[in-house]
Design a protein around this motif. Structure first.
Motif, short mmCIF file in Angstrom:
data_model
loop_
_atom_site.label_atom_id
_atom_site.label_comp_id
_atom_site.label_asym_id
_atom_site.label_seq_id
_atom_site.Cartn_x
_atom_site.Cartn_y
_atom_site.Cartn_z
N ILE A 36 0.86 -1.19 0.00
CA ILE A 36 0.00 0.00 0.00
C ILE A 36 0.89 1.23 0.00
CG2 ILE A 36 -1.74 1.27 1.35
CD1 ILE A 36 -2.23 -1.68 2.64
N ILE A 37 0.56 2.19 -0.87
CA ILE A 37 1.30 3.45 -0.88
C ILE A 37 0.33 4.59 -0.56
CG2 ILE A 37 2.61 5.08 -2.31
CD1 ILE A 37 3.78 2.74 -3.82
N LEU A 38 0.72 5.43 0.37
CA LEU A 38 -0.11 6.60 0.68
C LEU A 38 0.54 7.78 -0.03
CD1 LEU A 38 -0.43 6.08 4.54
CD2 LEU A 38 -1.91 5.16 2.75
N SER A 39 -0.22 8.47 -0.86
CA SER A 39 0.37 9.51 -1.70
C SER A 39 0.49 10.82 -0.94
CB SER A 39 -0.52 9.75 -2.92
OG SER A 39 -1.66 10.46 -2.53
N GLY A 40 1.07 11.79 -1.62
CA GLY A 40 1.06 13.16 -1.10
C GLY A 40 -0.36 13.69 -1.15
N GLY A 41 -0.57 14.86 -0.58
CA GLY A 41 -1.94 15.37 -0.54
C GLY A 41 -1.96 16.80 -0.08
N PRO A 42 -2.84 17.11 0.86
CA PRO A 42 -3.00 18.49 1.31
C PRO A 42 -1.74 18.99 2.02
CG PRO A 42 -4.27 17.02 2.69
CD PRO A 42 -3.68 16.18 1.60
N PRO A 43 -1.69 20.30 2.24
CA PRO A 43 -0.46 20.88 2.77
C PRO A 43 -0.07 20.39 4.17
CG PRO A 43 -2.18 22.55 2.52
CD PRO A 43 -2.68 21.30 1.89
N SER A 44 -1.06 20.05 5.02
CA SER A 44 -0.70 19.77 6.40
C SER A 44 -1.64 18.77 7.04
CB SER A 44 -0.77 21.09 7.19
OG SER A 44 -0.59 20.82 8.56
N VAL A 45 -1.06 17.93 7.91
CA VAL A 45 -1.93 17.01 8.67
C VAL A 45 -2.78 17.80 9.67
CG1 VAL A 45 -0.61 14.87 8.54
CG2 VAL A 45 -0.01 16.53 10.28
N TYR A 46 -2.38 19.05 9.92
CA TYR A 46 -3.15 19.88 10.86
C TYR A 46 -4.24 20.69 10.18
CZ TYR A 46 0.74 18.63 13.89
OH TYR A 46 1.66 17.93 14.60
N ALA A 47 -4.30 20.62 8.85
CA ALA A 47 -5.32 21.39 8.13
C ALA A 47 -6.70 20.84 8.48
CB ALA A 47 -5.08 21.31 6.64
N PRO A 48 -7.70 21.73 8.59
CA PRO A 48 -9.04 21.22 8.90
C PRO A 48 -9.50 20.25 7.81
CG PRO A 48 -9.03 23.65 8.67
CD PRO A 48 -7.65 23.17 8.39
N GLY A 49 -10.04 19.14 8.23
CA GLY A 49 -10.56 18.16 7.27
C GLY A 49 -9.48 17.37 6.55
#
Ligand code: XMP
Length: 497
Positions: A36-49
């Motif tokens: 399983i590979i988890l890709s890049g994504g939103p700017p921050s794990v702390y971003a809402p949602g």
């Protein structure tokens, strides 16, 4: 994420994309899934949602690799510390601390990578091994044995070409997970054909061909499956490049397909007459296509199916990104209207573009077709800024041909994503002989891209630009200036409209 899947598939490892909120445990527990590979994504794990993944991903004993955002997420889930405001962007050197780790097989002690992140992993999770650090001193990779699951994370993007050993790293990961490189799109031709034959038991299949590789491969697969129960239609909207319709017909005929060419040039021209708004132009062209197809279906009541050359990214994209801004309405991405009442067949829905090119070659289609540049459904109409007039149409048609010819001559055609000419209403004063002449400005756009989502303008050698410019002003009446577009996407889109 598409790039990650493509880089794996290119190396023979079959990869599929599953949106994070549609993960199913039974599906991932299937023995055919190796990792399983988890890709890049939103700017921050702390971003809402910000997306999270279920904890069981780390319990099923399959190797997990997190990339960028996926790396932050794994670090956080396993008890490491993720900080904000430790940004790295662009080419970044990374020092590999443990070259014996199988993930880094083939890497030197220092390698170039590509970074694009705002958060970083300040402390690796307890029990994790630090595998690499960046030139700025940030964690670049770690490994942790979590029960039966080996968890890897990398801060950089192995999928992009600016990480030269990135492909190798992805292949190392697939191998250490026990995956076999069995994926060869060419080997699937026979099964694709028999599936189509199975599906289309009776009635005819309508396919709209445009001269592009996707619709041509779709048509050829169907021709093999159902023979003359295929009706291939080429709608000549009049916005094709010079010689394109004849060339397409020739290629189809050589593949055993006799296309029905509908000459709708006047109808389309009338439909866009006086329209300068780009979206309105696209809308009217889309409606015209729909009307023509409605007519064909009415005249041929035995047509039951509509075949389309939809590719894997469209399949994923159409299910994802709710609320994403509509930049342009690509009329043929949404497909022809459902009120045509036909069952839709999409034989290419599992494939990426480069795989379709391989299918084309394996089907015996010419190399030029397989490696043709993408061309928008509404054709040259969207390469004319402002109203479509006969004069401007003639200008783009001829100028585009020159751009393509010169790139081919310089051996650059297949190295770029797209190359074309654009014309608008602005004028430039010129001198031809000793006469003053006000003429059009032709903008030449040549871009490099991996998937059309982002693009860079091509640093074409000056001599090639010079030849293009000289030929356009000499051979295309009404042009006094040639300009070269040097804006990336974003902020500009590739096509002008
Ligand atoms: P933009 O101009 O949005 O284009 O940066 C991205 C890619 O999509 C192609 N394109 C189209 N393709 N129908 C298509 O099939 C369309 O209406 C259309 N408009 C743009 C464009 O050529 C580029 O490769």
């Amino acid at each position: 994420m598409h790039l990650i899947a493509r880089r794996l598939r290119e190396q023979g490892f079959y990869a599929e994309i599953v949106p994070y909120n549609m993960l199913k445990r039974e599906q991932l527990e299937d023995p055919s899934v190796k990792a399983i590979i988890l890709s890049g994504g939103p700017p921050s794990v702390y971003a809402p949602g910000a997306p999270r993944i279920p904890g069981w991903i780390l319990e099923i004993g399959k190797p997990v690799l997190g990339i960028c955002y996926g790396f932050h997420l794994l670090a956080e889930m396993l008890g490491g510390r993720v900080d904000r405001g430790c940004r790295e962007y662009g080419r970044t050197m990374v020092r590999v601390l443990d070259p014996s780790d199988p993930l880094f097989e083939g890497w030197e002690a220092e390698e170039q990578t590509w970074m694009s992140h705002g958060d970083c992993v300040r402390e690796v999770p307890p029990g994790a091994r630090l595998l690499a650090v960046s030139e700025n001193g940030y964690v670049a990779a770690f490994r942790k044995q979590h029960g039966d699951t080996v968890v890897y994370g990398v801060q950089f993007h192995p999928e992009v070409s600016h990480t030269p050993k990135g492909r190798q790293l992805l292949s190392n990961f697939a191998r250490l997970a026990g995956a076999e490189p069995w994926w060869r799109p060419e080997n699937l031709i026979d099964s694709l054909v028999s599936e189509l034959r199975e599906r289309v038991k009776e009635g005819r299949v309508l396919v709209a061909v445009s001269g592009g590789v996707d619709s041509t491969v779709t048509a050829v697969l169907l021709q093999r499956a159902v023979g003359d129960r295929l009706l291939a239609v080429l709608v000549d909207h009049g916005f094709f490049r010079e010689g394109e319709v004849e060339e397409t017909v020739r290629i189809l005929k050589s593949a055993g397909i006799e296309p029905l060419v509908i000459d709708a040039r006047e109808e389309f021209f009338e439909a866009v007459r006086g329209v300068s708004d780009p979206e309105e132009k696209r809308k009217r062209i889309g409606e015209m296509f729909a009307r023509i197809f409605q007519r064909i279906v009415k005249e041929n009541p035995d047509i039951r199916y509509l075949a389309q050359g939809t590719l894997y990214p469209d399949v994923i994209e159409s299910g994802a990104a709710p609320g994403a801004d509509r930049i342009k309405s690509h009329h043929n991405v949404g497909g022809l209207p459902s009120w045509l009442g036909l069952e839709v067949i999409e034989p290419l829905r599992e494939f990426y573009k480069d795989e379709v090119r391989r299918l084309a070659l394996a089907l015996g289609l010419p190399h030029e077709l397989a490696f043709r540049h993408p061309f928008p459904g509404p054709g040259l109409a969207v390469r004319i800024i402002g109203e479509v007039t006969r004069e401007k149409l003639e200008i783009v048609r001829k100028a585009s041909r020159i751009v393509e010819d010169e790139l081919r001559r310089a051996g650059l055609y297949e190295r770029v994503w797209q190359a074309f000419a654009v014309v608008g209403d602005d004028r430039w004063v010129g001198v031809k002989g000793d006469r003053r002449e006000e003429g059009h400005i032709v903008i030449v756009r040549i871009v490099e891209s991996d998937d059309g989502m982002t693009a860079d303008w091509t640093r074409v050698p000056y001599e090639v630009l010079d030849r293009i410019s000289r030929r356009i002003t000499a051979e295309v009446p009404g042009v006094t200036m040639v300009a070269y577009a040097v804006t990336t996407k974003p902020p500009a889109t590739i096509e002008p409209q």
